[in-house]
Design an enzyme around this catalytic site. Structure first.
Site, PDB file in Angstrom:
ATOM      1  N   LYS A  62       0.757  -1.235   0.007  1.00  0.00           N
ATOM      2  CA  LYS A  62      -0.015   0.088   0.159  1.00  0.00           C
ATOM      3  C   LYS A  62       0.846   1.410  -0.001  1.00  0.00           C
ATOM      4  CE  LYS A  62      -2.656  -2.547   3.155  1.00  0.00           C
ATOM      5  NZ  LYS A  62      -3.095  -2.640   4.672  1.00  0.00           N
ATOM      6  N   GLY A  63       2.127   1.142   0.363  1.00  0.00           N
ATOM      7  CA  GLY A  63       2.940   2.305   0.660  1.00  0.00           C
ATOM      8  C   GLY A  63       3.195   3.330  -0.301  1.00  0.00           C
ATOM      9  N   GLU A 118       7.331   2.629  -6.265  1.00  0.00           N
ATOM     10  CA  GLU A 118       7.481   1.931  -4.817  1.00  0.00           C
ATOM     11  C   GLU A 118       7.796   3.298  -3.743  1.00  0.00           C
ATOM     12  OE1 GLU A 118       7.051   0.359  -2.741  1.00  0.00           O
ATOM     13  OE2 GLU A 118       8.315  -1.604  -2.536  1.00  0.00           O
ATOM     14  N   ASP A 119       7.510   3.073  -2.440  1.00  0.00           N
ATOM     15  CA  ASP A 119       7.614   4.120  -1.798  1.00  0.00           C
ATOM     16  C   ASP A 119       9.106   4.120  -1.369  1.00  0.00           C
ATOM     17  OD1 ASP A 119       7.462   1.503  -0.391  1.00  0.00           O
ATOM     18  OD2 ASP A 119       6.057   2.176   1.412  1.00  0.00           O
ATOM     19  N   ASP A 122      14.367  -0.797   0.081  1.00  0.00           N
ATOM     20  CA  ASP A 122      15.475  -0.825   1.134  1.00  0.00           C
ATOM     21  C   ASP A 122      16.406  -2.023   1.057  1.00  0.00           C
ATOM     22  OD1 ASP A 122      15.921  -0.744   4.061  1.00  0.00           O
ATOM     23  OD2 ASP A 122      14.158  -2.138   4.647  1.00  0.00           O
ATOM     24  N   LYS A 150      17.230   3.635   0.819  1.00  0.00           N
ATOM     25  CA  LYS A 150      17.973   3.322   1.817  1.00  0.00           C
ATOM     26  C   LYS A 150      19.248   2.296   1.269  1.00  0.00           C
ATOM     27  CE  LYS A 150      14.875   2.911   5.522  1.00  0.00           C
ATOM     28  NZ  LYS A 150      14.479   1.781   6.424  1.00  0.00           N
ATOM     29  N   PHE A 171      14.079   4.161  10.382  1.00  0.00           N
ATOM     30  CA  PHE A 171      12.901   3.739   9.848  1.00  0.00           C
ATOM     31  C   PHE A 171      11.856   4.669   9.792  1.00  0.00           C
ATOM     32  CE2 PHE A 171       8.673   1.500  10.219  1.00  0.00           C
ATOM     33  CZ  PHE A 171       8.959   0.669   9.403  1.00  0.00           C
ATOM     34  N   ASP A 178       3.997   3.224   6.484  1.00  0.00           N
ATOM     35  CA  ASP A 178       3.489   2.744   7.893  1.00  0.00           C
ATOM     36  C   ASP A 178       4.464   2.292   9.144  1.00  0.00           C
ATOM     37  OD1 ASP A 178       3.678   0.423   6.136  1.00  0.00           O
ATOM     38  OD2 ASP A 178       2.438  -0.348   7.790  1.00  0.00           O
ATOM     39  N   ARG A 184       0.437   6.366   7.772  1.00  0.00           N
ATOM     40  CA  ARG A 184       0.584   6.768   6.243  1.00  0.00           C
ATOM     41  C   ARG A 184      -0.001   8.021   6.026  1.00  0.00           C
ATOM     42  NH1 ARG A 184       1.482   1.723   4.031  1.00  0.00           N
ATOM     43  NH2 ARG A 184       0.700  -0.297   5.012  1.00  0.00           N
TER      44      ARG A 184
HETATM   45  P1  IMP Z   1      12.454  -4.228   0.833  1.00  0.00           P
HETATM   46  O1  IMP Z   1      11.979  -5.363   0.173  1.00  0.00           O
HETATM   47  O2  IMP Z   1      13.499  -4.408   2.131  1.00  0.00           O
HETATM   48  O3  IMP Z   1      13.422  -3.235  -0.232  1.00  0.00           O
HETATM   49  O4  IMP Z   1      11.432  -3.428   1.380  1.00  0.00           O
HETATM   50  C1  IMP Z   1      10.455  -2.740   0.785  1.00  0.00           C
HETATM   51  C2  IMP Z   1       9.320  -2.444   1.477  1.00  0.00           C
HETATM   52  O5  IMP Z   1       9.773  -2.406   3.027  1.00  0.00           O
HETATM   53  C3  IMP Z   1       8.801  -0.870   1.205  1.00  0.00           C
HETATM   54  O6  IMP Z   1       7.920  -1.164   0.380  1.00  0.00           O
HETATM   55  C4  IMP Z   1       8.083  -0.746   2.621  1.00  0.00           C
HETATM   56  O7  IMP Z   1       6.761  -1.319   2.526  1.00  0.00           O
HETATM   57  C5  IMP Z   1       8.880  -1.606   3.611  1.00  0.00           C
HETATM   58  N1  IMP Z   1       9.914  -0.632   4.267  1.00  0.00           N
HETATM   59  C6  IMP Z   1      11.235  -0.623   4.121  1.00  0.00           C
HETATM   60  N2  IMP Z   1      11.722   0.416   4.965  1.00  0.00           N
HETATM   61  C7  IMP Z   1      10.888   0.951   5.499  1.00  0.00           C
HETATM   62  C8  IMP Z   1      10.745   2.110   6.518  1.00  0.00           C
HETATM   63  O8  IMP Z   1      11.714   2.773   6.891  1.00  0.00           O
HETATM   64  N3  IMP Z   1       9.691   2.500   6.867  1.00  0.00           N
HETATM   65  C9  IMP Z   1       8.443   1.868   6.472  1.00  0.00           C
HETATM   66  N4  IMP Z   1       8.371   0.955   5.583  1.00  0.00           N
HETATM   67  C10 IMP Z   1       9.428   0.269   5.191  1.00  0.00           C
HETATM   68 MG    MG Z   2       5.813  -0.970   0.470  1.00  0.00          MG
END
Ligand code: IMP
Ligand code: MG
Length: 197
Positions: A62-63, A118-119, A122, A150, A171, A178, A184
């Site tokens: 949803k982000g 994407e939001d 990470d 990040k 974070f 969220d 959000r």
């Molecule tokens: P990844 O698969 O680790 O790259 O994570 C991606 C998803 O993790 C994002 O779409 C977010 O939903 C969540 N996420 C990663 N870091 C954060 C953060 O700092 N705050 C909130 N959600 C996060």
């Molecule tokens: Mg997300």
């Protein structure tokens, strides 16, 4: 192939403000005006890169919903939208390391210029999983637009073509992001100083 564009430097002076939602204290990392400026700049880059073509934006629920809805209104091209939903985090802050597809696309992307929106990028697990699936469906092109990046947390070798801000390993919540489904709706992007577990 568009490469990652230079993006805005962080203003490291952060103001602490009380959260209206729960009494938890928030530090503002990115103010709404700065977010708006970068969203406009990313939209302009996309408009320039795809001049004369249609772009198909795929939001990762949803982000990304707030970023996508602001971004698409600033893109001066023919556009269409679809969404995917994945689960990787649950209510915790750390990735489970596994990604599950909860909602697939409504329609084919064959022959389309797809921009995966994407939001935050990470560890990269989510986007590398989604890109692998989407490439098999033969889009004309596939790019990634991430509001936040990040890089210090990366596990997978993946980078976004369009980045709003590169942020430190904290974070963040707000503007669609969220913590356990809360926050959000914050207009600024904030760090929770002492989150309740
Ligand atoms: P990844 O698969 O680790 O790259 O994570 C991606 C998803 O993790 C994002 O779409 C977010 O939903 C969540 N996420 C990663 N870091 C954060 C953060 O700092 N705050 C909130 N959600 C996060
Ligand atoms: Mg997300």
């Amino acid at each position: 192939m568009a490469s990652a564009q230079p993006h805005a430097k962080l203003n490291l002076s952060r103001r602490t403000q009380p959260s209206v939602q729960s009494g938890e204290r928030m530090k503002i990392l990115l103010r709404r005006a700065a977010i708006r400026k970068r969203v406009l700049a990313v939209a302009r880059e996309i408009t320039r890169d795809f001049r004369g073509e249609r772009v198909h934006l795929i939001g990762v629920l949803k982000g990304a919903c707030i970023f996508l809805s602001d971004l698409i209104r600033e893109i001066n091209l023919e556009t269409s939208i679809d969404f995917m939903a994945v689960a990787s985090y649950g209510k915790r802050k750390e990735s489970s390391g596994q990604v599950r597809l909860n909602k697939d696309l409504d329609s084919s992307i064959a022959g389309l210029n797809v921009i995966l929106v994407e939001d935050i990028l990470d560890t990269g697990l989510t986007l590398s999983y989604l890109c692998r699936i989407l490439r098999q469906r033969r889009p004309k092109s596939l790019k990634i637009a991430a509001l936040l990046d990040k890089p210090s947390r990366r596990i997978k070798n993946i980078c976004a073509d369009y980045v709003g801000f590169t942020i430190p390993n904290e974070f963040v919540v707000g503007y669609g992001l969220d913590y356990g489904e809360r926050y959000r709706n914050l207009k600024d992007i904030c760090v929770i100083e002492a989150p309740r577990e």
